[in-house]
Design a protein around this motif. Sequence first.
Motif, PDB file in Angstrom:
ATOM      1  N   MET A  49      37.108  31.898  48.900  1.00 41.86           N
ATOM      2  CA  MET A  49      36.907  30.651  50.145  1.00 41.86           C
ATOM      3  C   MET A  49      35.779  29.753  49.515  1.00 41.86           C
ATOM      4  O   MET A  49      35.037  30.048  48.948  1.00 41.86           O
ATOM      5  CB  MET A  49      36.250  31.082  51.246  1.00 41.86           C
ATOM      6  N   GLY A  50      36.148  28.753  49.370  1.00 40.71           N
ATOM      7  CA  GLY A  50      35.389  27.361  49.481  1.00 40.71           C
ATOM      8  C   GLY A  50      33.641  27.179  50.966  1.00 40.71           C
ATOM      9  O   GLY A  50      33.983  27.690  51.935  1.00 40.71           O
ATOM     10  N   LEU A  51      32.825  27.428  50.027  1.00 40.15           N
ATOM     11  CA  LEU A  51      31.762  27.017  50.928  1.00 40.15           C
ATOM     12  C   LEU A  51      30.268  25.592  51.082  1.00 40.15           C
ATOM     13  O   LEU A  51      30.851  25.064  49.849  1.00 40.15           O
ATOM     14  CB  LEU A  51      30.051  28.154  50.628  1.00 40.15           C
ATOM     15  N   GLY A  67      27.744  39.539  44.501  1.00 36.52           N
ATOM     16  CA  GLY A  67      26.283  39.211  42.970  1.00 36.52           C
ATOM     17  C   GLY A  67      26.871  38.872  42.187  1.00 36.52           C
ATOM     18  O   GLY A  67      25.944  37.735  41.634  1.00 36.52           O
ATOM     19  N   HIS A  68      28.319  38.448  41.611  1.00 37.50           N
ATOM     20  CA  HIS A  68      28.784  37.874  41.402  1.00 37.50           C
ATOM     21  C   HIS A  68      30.156  37.119  42.000  1.00 37.50           C
ATOM     22  O   HIS A  68      30.566  37.706  42.488  1.00 37.50           O
ATOM     23  CB  HIS A  68      28.959  38.700  39.289  1.00 37.50           C
ATOM     24  N   GLY A  69      30.338  36.222  41.250  1.00 38.06           N
ATOM     25  CA  GLY A  69      32.571  35.544  41.817  1.00 38.06           C
ATOM     26  C   GLY A  69      32.137  34.467  42.555  1.00 38.06           C
ATOM     27  O   GLY A  69      30.835  34.421  43.284  1.00 38.06           O
ATOM     28  N   ALA A  70      32.813  34.710  42.628  1.00 42.08           N
ATOM     29  CA  ALA A  70      33.762  33.629  44.224  1.00 42.08           C
ATOM     30  C   ALA A  70      33.653  34.699  45.348  1.00 42.08           C
ATOM     31  O   ALA A  70      33.511  35.494  45.434  1.00 42.08           O
ATOM     32  CB  ALA A  70      34.802  33.917  44.314  1.00 42.08           C
ATOM     33  N   VAL A  71      33.141  33.488  46.988  1.00 40.40           N
ATOM     34  CA  VAL A  71      33.236  34.652  47.533  1.00 40.40           C
ATOM     35  C   VAL A  71      35.460  34.726  48.087  1.00 40.40           C
ATOM     36  O   VAL A  71      35.739  33.650  47.899  1.00 40.40           O
ATOM     37  CB  VAL A  71      32.913  33.766  49.046  1.00 40.40           C
ATOM     38  N   GLY A  72      35.266  35.362  49.187  1.00 35.58           N
ATOM     39  CA  GLY A  72      36.784  35.910  49.560  1.00 35.58           C
ATOM     40  C   GLY A  72      36.837  36.715  50.638  1.00 35.58           C
ATOM     41  O   GLY A  72      36.757  36.551  51.323  1.00 35.58           O
ATOM     42  N   ASN A  73      37.500  37.491  50.707  1.00 28.38           N
ATOM     43  CA  ASN A  73      38.432  38.881  52.352  1.00 28.38           C
ATOM     44  C   ASN A  73      38.759  39.494  52.165  1.00 28.38           C
ATOM     45  O   ASN A  73      38.813  40.435  50.820  1.00 28.38           O
ATOM     46  CB  ASN A  73      38.984  37.426  53.196  1.00 28.38           C
ATOM     47  N   LYS A  74      38.985  40.740  52.821  1.00 27.47           N
ATOM     48  CA  LYS A  74      39.573  41.899  52.589  1.00 27.47           C
ATOM     49  C   LYS A  74      40.645  41.978  51.757  1.00 27.47           C
ATOM     50  O   LYS A  74      40.889  42.651  51.374  1.00 27.47           O
ATOM     51  CB  LYS A  74      39.695  42.545  53.745  1.00 27.47           C
ATOM     52  N   ALA A  75      41.630  40.708  52.248  1.00 24.69           N
ATOM     53  CA  ALA A  75      42.640  41.049  50.956  1.00 24.69           C
ATOM     54  C   ALA A  75      42.796  40.882  49.403  1.00 24.69           C
ATOM     55  O   ALA A  75      42.872  41.229  48.488  1.00 24.69           O
ATOM     56  CB  ALA A  75      43.809  39.961  51.491  1.00 24.69           C
ATOM     57  N   ASP A  76      41.595  39.534  49.386  1.00 21.24           N
ATOM     58  CA  ASP A  76      40.342  39.576  48.303  1.00 21.24           C
ATOM     59  C   ASP A  76      40.511  40.665  46.980  1.00 21.24           C
ATOM     60  O   ASP A  76      40.728  41.039  45.898  1.00 21.24           O
ATOM     61  CB  ASP A  76      40.338  38.660  47.702  1.00 21.24           C
ATOM     62  N   VAL A  77      39.574  41.592  48.378  1.00 28.88           N
ATOM     63  CA  VAL A  77      38.941  42.901  47.782  1.00 28.88           C
ATOM     64  C   VAL A  77      39.956  44.061  46.978  1.00 28.88           C
ATOM     65  O   VAL A  77      40.600  44.463  45.750  1.00 28.88           O
ATOM     66  CB  VAL A  77      37.530  43.376  48.771  1.00 28.88           C
ATOM     67  N   ALA A  78      41.675  44.252  47.578  1.00 33.72           N
ATOM     68  CA  ALA A  78      42.173  44.985  48.087  1.00 33.72           C
ATOM     69  C   ALA A  78      42.999  44.556  46.928  1.00 33.72           C
ATOM     70  O   ALA A  78      43.589  45.307  46.158  1.00 33.72           O
ATOM     71  CB  ALA A  78      42.836  44.836  49.316  1.00 33.72           C
ATOM     72  N   ARG A  79      43.394  43.175  46.989  1.00 37.47           N
ATOM     73  CA  ARG A  79      43.696  42.966  45.293  1.00 37.47           C
ATOM     74  C   ARG A  79      42.624  43.695  43.938  1.00 37.47           C
ATOM     75  O   ARG A  79      43.119  43.791  43.019  1.00 37.47           O
ATOM     76  CB  ARG A  79      44.043  41.586  45.162  1.00 37.47           C
ATOM     77  N   TYR A  80      41.909  42.989  43.951  1.00 44.67           N
ATOM     78  CA  TYR A  80      40.394  43.792  42.888  1.00 44.67           C
ATOM     79  C   TYR A  80      41.425  45.362  42.760  1.00 44.67           C
ATOM     80  O   TYR A  80      40.951  45.824  41.840  1.00 44.67           O
ATOM     81  CB  TYR A  80      38.944  43.370  43.411  1.00 44.67           C
TER      82      TYR A  80
END
Length: 276
Positions: A2-4, A196-209
Motif C-alpha cells: 500500500m502507498g501512504l 516496525g520495518h518494511g512496507a505497509v500491506g494487508n492480510k494476504a501479504d502477511v500470509a505470503r510472508y
Amino acid sequence: MMGLAPFSVRAEYVLERVKGDVYRYRDDTHRSLVVVGNEAILLVDTLNPKAAAQLKAVLQQRFAKPVRDVVFSHNHSDHIYGAEVFRQPGTRFIAQELAAQDISVTRAGTVVPELTFKDRMTIALGDHTVELRYHGPNDGRGSISVRVLPEKVLFVVDWIVLGRMPWQKLWSYDIQGMINSTREVLGLDFDTFVGGHGAVGNKADVARYLQYLEQLYAAVIDGIHAGKPLEQMQQEIRLDAFQDLPMYQEWLPLNIEGVYKRLMEESGMGWRPDLP
C-alpha cells in the motif's frame, strides 16, 4: 503493498497517515505506530532519542494532545530508546512482562515500563481500542502484536517484515516461534498491516510472508535429514516464487544459514543420533 500520503517532520523523519486516526512514523528503516484518540495519543516504540524528540514536537504541533501511553513492542534497543523524551506526569509506559524484565535486568538506557501484562492487554483510547497480545517467542523478549480498532490495523515489529526478505542471517529470531506467531495473528481480524520495518500491506501479504518462512524452514530441515552440508543447501535451495522480493539473491543464502544454525544448535539437530 500500500502507498501512504506522508507529511514532513524533518527531511529524515516522516509521519504518514495509515488509516483513520492511525499513523506511521518513519526514521530511516525503523517505524513507530501512533494512534490519535479524542483526548490523548498512544505511541508504540520511541526508536531513539533524536527520532523521539522530533516525533514529540510534531505531535504537539499537529494534534495538541498529550501522549498518554507509550508501548514497547519488545526489548530491542533500536526500537525503544528515547522513551524518556515522553516522560511526564500521567504518561504510562507499557510492555509485555518479559520485555520489561529484560529492560530492567540488563539496565537498558530507556524507561523501565511500570505497567506490564502477560498474555493480553486492552487499552481504551476514546473511540479507539488498542489490543496488545503476546504470541510466545519469536524475536527478542516479550515481542507483541498491536491491533487498533475500529481501523483494523495490525502492527508487528521485526518478526513480520513485508516488502523485502527477512533480515540476513535471522539473528535473534526463533524461526519456529516466528511461524507460530504469524499463524496466530493471521487469525485476527485486520485489514492493514504495518511493520516496525518494511512496507505497509494487508492480510494476504502477511500470509505470503508466512509461506516464505514455512518453505525456507522445511527446505533446510529436509537438507539436514539428507545429510547435506550448509554450503550445498545454499547452492541448491531455491524459493523462486519469492524472487521478486528485494534482496532475494543476496539474502537467501544468509537466511538458509540462519535457519541451519538454529536448527543445528537450538533444536539440537547437530547432535541427534538419528541424523546422518
